[in-house]
Design a protein around this motif. Structure first.
Motif, PDB file in Angstrom:
ATOM      1  N   VAL A  88      -4.585  12.858  -6.044  1.00 38.79           N
ATOM      2  CA  VAL A  88      -5.445  13.594  -6.975  1.00 38.79           C
ATOM      3  C   VAL A  88      -5.439  15.082  -6.630  1.00 38.79           C
ATOM      4  O   VAL A  88      -5.346  15.938  -7.520  1.00 38.79           O
ATOM      5  CB  VAL A  88      -6.877  13.016  -6.945  1.00 38.79           C
ATOM      6  CG1 VAL A  88      -7.852  13.904  -7.689  1.00 38.79           C
ATOM      7  CG2 VAL A  88      -6.884  11.610  -7.527  1.00 38.79           C
ATOM      8  N   LEU A  89      -5.524  15.399  -5.357  1.00 36.94           N
ATOM      9  CA  LEU A  89      -5.506  16.807  -4.936  1.00 36.94           C
ATOM     10  C   LEU A  89      -4.180  17.473  -5.305  1.00 36.94           C
ATOM     11  O   LEU A  89      -4.169  18.598  -5.828  1.00 36.94           O
ATOM     12  CB  LEU A  89      -5.737  16.909  -3.426  1.00 36.94           C
ATOM     13  CG  LEU A  89      -5.736  18.322  -2.859  1.00 36.94           C
ATOM     14  CD1 LEU A  89      -6.936  19.101  -3.390  1.00 36.94           C
ATOM     15  CD2 LEU A  89      -5.749  18.278  -1.348  1.00 36.94           C
ATOM     16  N   LEU A  90      -3.078  16.780  -5.083  1.00 37.71           N
ATOM     17  CA  LEU A  90      -1.775  17.332  -5.436  1.00 37.71           C
ATOM     18  C   LEU A  90      -1.649  17.529  -6.946  1.00 37.71           C
ATOM     19  O   LEU A  90      -1.149  18.573  -7.403  1.00 37.71           O
ATOM     20  CB  LEU A  90      -0.663  16.405  -4.935  1.00 37.71           C
ATOM     21  CG  LEU A  90       0.758  16.856  -5.209  1.00 37.71           C
ATOM     22  CD1 LEU A  90       1.060  18.137  -4.451  1.00 37.71           C
ATOM     23  CD2 LEU A  90       1.736  15.767  -4.821  1.00 37.71           C
ATOM     24  N   ALA A  91      -2.127  16.559  -7.731  1.00 37.30           N
ATOM     25  CA  ALA A  91      -2.082  16.692  -9.191  1.00 37.30           C
ATOM     26  C   ALA A  91      -2.941  17.872  -9.643  1.00 37.30           C
ATOM     27  O   ALA A  91      -2.556  18.619 -10.557  1.00 37.30           O
ATOM     28  CB  ALA A  91      -2.564  15.403  -9.849  1.00 37.30           C
ATOM     29  N   PHE A  92      -4.096  18.051  -9.023  1.00 36.50           N
ATOM     30  CA  PHE A  92      -4.955  19.182  -9.387  1.00 36.50           C
ATOM     31  C   PHE A  92      -4.269  20.505  -9.059  1.00 36.50           C
ATOM     32  O   PHE A  92      -4.313  21.441  -9.861  1.00 36.50           O
ATOM     33  CB  PHE A  92      -6.298  19.102  -8.669  1.00 36.50           C
ATOM     34  CG  PHE A  92      -7.155  20.310  -8.881  1.00 36.50           C
ATOM     35  CD1 PHE A  92      -7.799  20.499 -10.094  1.00 36.50           C
ATOM     36  CD2 PHE A  92      -7.292  21.263  -7.893  1.00 36.50           C
ATOM     37  CE1 PHE A  92      -8.584  21.623 -10.313  1.00 36.50           C
ATOM     38  CE2 PHE A  92      -8.065  22.386  -8.100  1.00 36.50           C
ATOM     39  CZ  PHE A  92      -8.721  22.568  -9.313  1.00 36.50           C
ATOM     40  N   VAL A  93      -3.639  20.577  -7.904  1.00 39.29           N
ATOM     41  CA  VAL A  93      -2.986  21.831  -7.500  1.00 39.29           C
ATOM     42  C   VAL A  93      -1.845  22.166  -8.458  1.00 39.29           C
ATOM     43  O   VAL A  93      -1.721  23.295  -8.920  1.00 39.29           O
ATOM     44  CB  VAL A  93      -2.475  21.734  -6.045  1.00 39.29           C
ATOM     45  CG1 VAL A  93      -1.547  22.881  -5.709  1.00 39.29           C
ATOM     46  CG2 VAL A  93      -3.649  21.707  -5.086  1.00 39.29           C
ATOM     47  N   VAL A  94      -1.031  21.166  -8.791  1.00 40.82           N
ATOM     48  CA  VAL A  94       0.118  21.430  -9.658  1.00 40.82           C
ATOM     49  C   VAL A  94      -0.327  21.650 -11.098  1.00 40.82           C
ATOM     50  O   VAL A  94      -0.030  22.680 -11.712  1.00 40.82           O
ATOM     51  CB  VAL A  94       1.132  20.271  -9.574  1.00 40.82           C
ATOM     52  CG1 VAL A  94       2.225  20.436 -10.601  1.00 40.82           C
ATOM     53  CG2 VAL A  94       1.717  20.188  -8.174  1.00 40.82           C
ATOM     54  N   CYS A  95      -1.055  20.678 -11.664  1.00 37.22           N
ATOM     55  CA  CYS A  95      -1.455  20.777 -13.077  1.00 37.22           C
ATOM     56  C   CYS A  95      -2.532  21.838 -13.287  1.00 37.22           C
ATOM     57  O   CYS A  95      -2.536  22.511 -14.316  1.00 37.22           O
ATOM     58  CB  CYS A  95      -1.946  19.419 -13.579  1.00 37.22           C
ATOM     59  SG  CYS A  95      -0.646  18.173 -13.545  1.00 37.22           S
ATOM     60  N   LYS A 152       0.846  -1.183   0.000  1.00 35.67           N
ATOM     61  CA  LYS A 152       0.000   0.000   0.000  1.00 35.67           C
ATOM     62  C   LYS A 152       0.884   1.236   0.000  1.00 35.67           C
ATOM     63  O   LYS A 152       1.906   1.278   0.657  1.00 35.67           O
ATOM     64  CB  LYS A 152      -0.894   0.003   1.236  1.00 35.67           C
ATOM     65  CG  LYS A 152      -1.942  -1.096   1.223  1.00 35.67           C
ATOM     66  CD  LYS A 152      -2.803  -1.041   2.446  1.00 35.67           C
ATOM     67  CE  LYS A 152      -3.733   0.141   2.321  1.00 35.67           C
ATOM     68  NZ  LYS A 152      -4.681   0.244   3.417  1.00 35.67           N
ATOM     69  N   SER A 153       0.455   2.204  -0.749  1.00 34.97           N
ATOM     70  CA  SER A 153       1.175   3.456  -0.804  1.00 34.97           C
ATOM     71  C   SER A 153       0.969   4.213   0.510  1.00 34.97           C
ATOM     72  O   SER A 153      -0.114   4.175   1.086  1.00 34.97           O
ATOM     73  CB  SER A 153       0.652   4.293  -1.978  1.00 34.97           C
ATOM     74  OG  SER A 153       1.244   5.561  -1.967  1.00 34.97           O
ATOM     75  N   PRO A 154       1.974   4.909   0.983  1.00 37.20           N
ATOM     76  CA  PRO A 154       1.789   5.665   2.221  1.00 37.20           C
ATOM     77  C   PRO A 154       0.897   6.890   2.029  1.00 37.20           C
ATOM     78  O   PRO A 154       0.468   7.491   2.998  1.00 37.20           O
ATOM     79  CB  PRO A 154       3.206   6.079   2.608  1.00 37.20           C
ATOM     80  CG  PRO A 154       3.986   6.014   1.350  1.00 37.20           C
ATOM     81  CD  PRO A 154       3.347   4.951   0.509  1.00 37.20           C
ATOM     82  N   VAL A 155       0.613   7.249   0.772  1.00 39.85           N
ATOM     83  CA  VAL A 155      -0.231   8.400   0.479  1.00 39.85           C
ATOM     84  C   VAL A 155      -1.499   7.894  -0.195  1.00 39.85           C
ATOM     85  O   VAL A 155      -1.441   7.106  -1.129  1.00 39.85           O
ATOM     86  CB  VAL A 155       0.503   9.399  -0.455  1.00 39.85           C
ATOM     87  CG1 VAL A 155      -0.356  10.606  -0.750  1.00 39.85           C
ATOM     88  CG2 VAL A 155       1.825   9.811   0.141  1.00 39.85           C
ATOM     89  N   SER A 156      -2.657   8.358   0.284  1.00 41.03           N
ATOM     90  CA  SER A 156      -3.906   7.881  -0.283  1.00 41.03           C
ATOM     91  C   SER A 156      -4.138   8.468  -1.672  1.00 41.03           C
ATOM     92  O   SER A 156      -3.539   9.470  -2.061  1.00 41.03           O
ATOM     93  CB  SER A 156      -5.078   8.248   0.636  1.00 41.03           C
ATOM     94  OG  SER A 156      -5.276   9.649   0.616  1.00 41.03           O
ATOM     95  N   VAL A 157      -5.042   7.844  -2.409  1.00 41.27           N
ATOM     96  CA  VAL A 157      -5.338   8.271  -3.774  1.00 41.27           C
ATOM     97  C   VAL A 157      -5.931   9.679  -3.781  1.00 41.27           C
ATOM     98  O   VAL A 157      -5.630  10.489  -4.667  1.00 41.27           O
ATOM     99  CB  VAL A 157      -6.312   7.264  -4.435  1.00 41.27           C
ATOM    100  CG1 VAL A 157      -6.734   7.741  -5.804  1.00 41.27           C
ATOM    101  CG2 VAL A 157      -5.678   5.893  -4.519  1.00 41.27           C
ATOM    102  N   GLY A 158      -6.728   9.992  -2.804  1.00 42.36           N
ATOM    103  CA  GLY A 158      -7.332  11.329  -2.720  1.00 42.36           C
ATOM    104  C   GLY A 158      -6.295  12.433  -2.640  1.00 42.36           C
ATOM    105  O   GLY A 158      -6.415  13.480  -3.288  1.00 42.36           O
TER     106      GLY A 158
END
Length: 79
Positions: A45-52, A36-42
């Motif tokens: 997605v939020l980080l990708a939205f903020v950057v992109c 399991k990734s230490p960072v959740s999918v949510g």
């Protein structure tokens, strides 16, 4: 000291009887562990939205300036 044929036969008989007492062992299967990734999918997605999203909004903000500069350059070349 080397084993005599009689000792070897007795040892093999003993080994078979002990193996029969133990029974057939459970076979060990290697199961794939799902990491399991230490960072959740949510959060991803939020980080990708903020950057992109920030990049997209910045591009939309400067697009009219780029368009104006491009048209002015072509007008100078054609005139």
């Amino acid at each position: 000291m080397a084993q005599t044929p009689q000792q070897r036969k007795a040892n093999e008989k003993y080994a078979r009887s002990e193996a029969a007492k133990r029974g057939k062992g459970k076979t060990v299967t290697n199961q794939k562990q799902i990491s399991k990734s230490p960072v959740s999918v949510g959060w991803v997605v939020l980080l990708a939205f903020v950057v992109c999203g920030g990049l997209a909004f910045e591009f939309l903000r400067i697009m009219p300036e780029i368009w104006t500069a491009t048209v002015a350059m072509f007008n100078r070349m054609l005139a």
